[in-house]
Design an enzyme around this catalytic site. Sequence first.
Site, mmCIF file in Angstrom:
data_model
loop_
_atom_site.group_PDB
_atom_site.id
_atom_site.type_symbol
_atom_site.label_atom_id
_atom_site.label_comp_id
_atom_site.label_asym_id
_atom_site.label_seq_id
_atom_site.Cartn_x
_atom_site.Cartn_y
_atom_site.Cartn_z
ATOM 1 N N SER A 240 20.106 77.610 49.582
ATOM 2 C CA SER A 240 19.541 76.301 49.209
ATOM 3 C C SER A 240 18.338 75.948 50.077
ATOM 4 C CB SER A 240 20.607 75.206 49.273
ATOM 5 O OG SER A 240 21.260 75.216 50.515
ATOM 6 N N HIS A 270 27.750 80.257 47.312
ATOM 7 C CA HIS A 270 27.139 79.283 48.238
ATOM 8 C C HIS A 270 27.906 77.956 48.094
ATOM 9 C CE1 HIS A 270 24.199 77.531 50.784
ATOM 10 N NE2 HIS A 270 23.215 77.324 49.937
ATOM 11 N N HIS A 317 31.000 84.672 55.910
ATOM 12 C CA HIS A 317 29.681 84.053 56.056
ATOM 13 C C HIS A 317 28.643 85.130 56.341
ATOM 14 C CE1 HIS A 317 26.522 81.261 57.281
ATOM 15 N NE2 HIS A 317 27.198 80.384 56.565
ATOM 16 N N ARG A 326 31.840 73.436 61.208
ATOM 17 C CA ARG A 326 31.888 72.400 60.163
ATOM 18 C C ARG A 326 33.293 72.363 59.547
ATOM 19 N NH1 ARG A 326 27.145 74.536 56.435
ATOM 20 N NH2 ARG A 326 28.422 76.399 56.728
ATOM 21 N N ASP A 372 33.347 75.367 53.378
ATOM 22 C CA ASP A 372 33.871 75.034 52.053
ATOM 23 C C ASP A 372 35.396 75.130 51.956
ATOM 24 O OD1 ASP A 372 31.344 74.516 50.876
ATOM 25 O OD2 ASP A 372 30.956 76.661 50.884
HETATM 26 N N1 HAX Z 1 36.703 87.537 50.312
HETATM 27 C C1 HAX Z 1 36.669 88.827 49.902
HETATM 28 N N2 HAX Z 1 35.678 89.676 50.195
HETATM 29 C C2 HAX Z 1 34.689 89.206 50.982
HETATM 30 C C3 HAX Z 1 34.678 87.895 51.480
HETATM 31 C C4 HAX Z 1 35.727 87.037 51.092
HETATM 32 N N3 HAX Z 1 35.775 85.756 51.468
HETATM 33 N N4 HAX Z 1 33.564 87.732 52.230
HETATM 34 C C5 HAX Z 1 32.881 88.895 52.199
HETATM 35 N N5 HAX Z 1 33.568 89.791 51.427
HETATM 36 C C6 HAX Z 1 33.149 91.130 51.052
HETATM 37 C C7 HAX Z 1 31.830 91.045 50.299
HETATM 38 O O1 HAX Z 1 32.025 90.665 48.932
HETATM 39 C C8 HAX Z 1 31.293 92.425 50.489
HETATM 40 O O2 HAX Z 1 31.969 93.274 49.595
HETATM 41 P P1 HAX Z 1 31.222 94.544 48.916
HETATM 42 O O3 HAX Z 1 30.916 95.461 50.053
HETATM 43 O O4 HAX Z 1 32.256 95.055 47.966
HETATM 44 O O5 HAX Z 1 29.999 94.015 48.240
HETATM 45 C C9 HAX Z 1 31.755 92.761 51.904
HETATM 46 O O6 HAX Z 1 32.874 91.900 52.186
HETATM 47 C C10 HAX Z 1 30.686 92.552 52.959
HETATM 48 O O7 HAX Z 1 30.216 91.217 52.845
HETATM 49 P P2 HAX Z 1 29.664 90.437 54.146
HETATM 50 O O8 HAX Z 1 28.506 91.196 54.675
HETATM 51 O O9 HAX Z 1 30.778 90.127 55.070
HETATM 52 O O10 HAX Z 1 29.226 89.037 53.507
HETATM 53 P P3 HAX Z 1 27.830 88.646 52.835
HETATM 54 O O11 HAX Z 1 26.896 88.280 53.927
HETATM 55 O O12 HAX Z 1 27.375 89.692 51.869
HETATM 56 O O13 HAX Z 1 28.250 87.373 51.984
HETATM 57 C C11 HAX Z 1 29.422 85.350 51.609
HETATM 58 C C12 HAX Z 1 28.596 86.167 52.592
HETATM 59 C C13 HAX Z 1 29.620 83.949 52.143
HETATM 60 C C14 HAX Z 1 28.699 85.266 50.258
HETATM 61 C C15 HAX Z 1 30.800 86.056 51.423
HETATM 62 O O14 HAX Z 1 31.493 86.025 52.658
HETATM 63 C C16 HAX Z 1 31.654 85.430 50.341
HETATM 64 O O15 HAX Z 1 31.525 85.815 49.171
HETATM 65 N N6 HAX Z 1 32.559 84.467 50.695
HETATM 66 C C17 HAX Z 1 33.344 83.744 49.714
HETATM 67 C C18 HAX Z 1 32.514 82.662 49.022
HETATM 68 C C19 HAX Z 1 32.206 81.526 49.977
HETATM 69 O O16 HAX Z 1 33.086 81.004 50.640
HETATM 70 N N7 HAX Z 1 30.926 81.121 49.995
HETATM 71 C C20 HAX Z 1 30.478 79.978 50.831
HETATM 72 C C21 HAX Z 1 29.826 80.413 52.133
HETATM 73 C C22 HAX Z 1 29.345 79.254 52.982
HETATM 74 C C23 HAX Z 1 28.226 78.594 52.297
HETATM 75 O O17 HAX Z 1 27.137 79.102 52.111
HETATM 76 N N8 HAX Z 1 28.467 77.436 51.823
HETATM 77 O O18 HAX Z 1 27.564 76.849 51.072
#
Ligand code: HAX
Length: 435
Positions: A240, A270, A317, A326, A372
Amino acid sequence: MSNLKEKLYEKIAEWRPRTTRLLKEHGDVKIGEVTIAQAIGGARGVKCLVTDISYLDPFEGIRFRGFTIPEVLEKLPKVPGSEMPYVEGFFYLLLTGEVPTMEEVNAVAEEFNKRKKVPQYVFDMLRALPDDSHPMAMISAAIVGMQRESVFVRKYNEGINKMDYWDPAYEDALNLLARLPEIGAFIYRLKYKNGDIIPPDPKLDFGGNFAHMMGIPTPYDDVSRLYFILHSDHESGNVSAHTGHLIASALSDVYYAISGMINGLAGPLHGLANQEVLAWIQQVHEKMGGKIPTEEDMKKFVWDTLNSGQVIPGFGHAVLRKTDPRYTAQREFCLKHLPDDPLFKYVDVLYKVTPPILLEQGKAKNPWPNVDAQSGVIQWYYGVREYDFYTVLFGIGRALGVCANIIWDRALGYPIERPKSVTTAMLEESAGIKN
Ligand code: HAX
C-alpha cells in the site's frame, strides 16, 4: 498558514540540503546489491526507497519517527478521559518528527474540522454502487471520485514552481484525511445498517467522531484511535505505501494515489488478511460446533489449511522476523478489555500452536503473527462483525502515513519512480548458465 504547515515549512527547509548533498556528493555510494532471487522474488530486502516517517527493524518492529509503539502511546497528548492519544497529534508527529503540545494538537484538529465536509455527490455515488460492492472498492471509488477537487492539479495547471509542490499536496492530503472517517462510517452504515446514517459531531476528535458515526459507544473511540495509529505506516516498501508513493511520483495527485494504495491494501496477502483471519476462525468455530478448540484440535486445522496449499492468514511477514509489535499492542488491549472473549481465546490458541507448525513446515521465513492476526477480534467484540469492512479501517489509518510520505516526497523533489527490468535470458547470462 496553519501551525502544522508553518512547522512543516521549517522542517522542509532544514531537510532539503541533506538530500541534495547526498545526491550531489555521494550519489555513487552503494547501499546494497541485487540478487537474482530478489529480482524474481518481489524485490525482497532491496534497499531502494527512502522515508523518514517510519522505519521497520526486522526484530524490533516499527518505529514512527524514531518512537516505538509503546513510546508513541505514552508520549502523545491523550484525549481527555481516554487511554489513547489523539490521531491528530500522531499525524503531527508523522509529518514533523516532533511530539506536539496540546495546543498544536488542537490546531491540527481545527484544520481537520474546517475541511471535513464530505460533498453530497460522494454519498450519492456510494448509494449508486451495487449492494454487493466490497467496502474497499467503495472507499477507493469515493476517494478517486473527489479527485476533481485536487488543489495540486489546479496549482500545477497554473504553473506552480516545482519547489512548492509539497504545499498543494499538503492541502489535498488534509482535505482528504479530514473526510475519511465520515466516508468510512457512511459505507459501514449504508452497507450493514440499512443506510441509517449518523451525522458527524463537530466537537469530537478524529477517532471519537469515527466511533460516534459508526454508532458504537466508548471505548470504541479508543479502539479507533489505536487502530488508526497502529496501521498508519510500516516504512515504504509494503504494497500500500509503495503504491501510493509510486502513483504520486508521476505527479498524480493525492486522491489518485490514496485510491490506488487502498486497492493494493485490498489484497489477501496484505491488508485483507485481517478479514481472512476472521473467515478462517469462523470456519474452525463452525467445525467445532462453537466449542473453543484445544491446542490439539487447532493444530489439526492449521495443518489441514497448510496441506491444502493455503496460507495461515495473520502469520508471516516479508520484513519482520518476530511477533509484530502491532499484534502485541492489540493483544494487550484484549487482555485488559476482553480477556474472556471466546474469539480472543481462539486467537490465543492459534498464537500458541501456529509458529511451531510453520517452523516445522520450514517454508515461512517468519512464523510469528502479524498485525492482522489480532485486529478482527477487537472489532468483533465491539460489534463490528461484518468482517469485509475491517480493511477499510486499516485503509483510513494507512492513509495518514501514505499522505505524510507523499507530502515529503514532493518537498524533497523525489523523481518519478522507474526501476529497470531485465529478461530471463539476461539473468541466465549473469548466472553463467545456458537455457
Ligand atoms: N502460512 C503458510 N505459508 C506461509 C505463510 C503463512 N502464514 N507465510 C509465508 N508462507 C510461505 C509462503 O507462501 C512461501 O511459500 P512458497 O515458497 O510456496 O511460495 C514461503 O512461506 C516463503 O515466504 P516468506 O518469504 O516467508 O514470505 P513472503 O515475504 O513471500 O510473504 C506474507 C509475506 C505476509 C505475504 C506471507 O507471510 C503470507 O502470505 N502471510 C499470510 C497472509 C498475511 O497474514 N498477510 C498480512 C501480512 C501483514 C500485512 O502486510 N498486513 O497488511
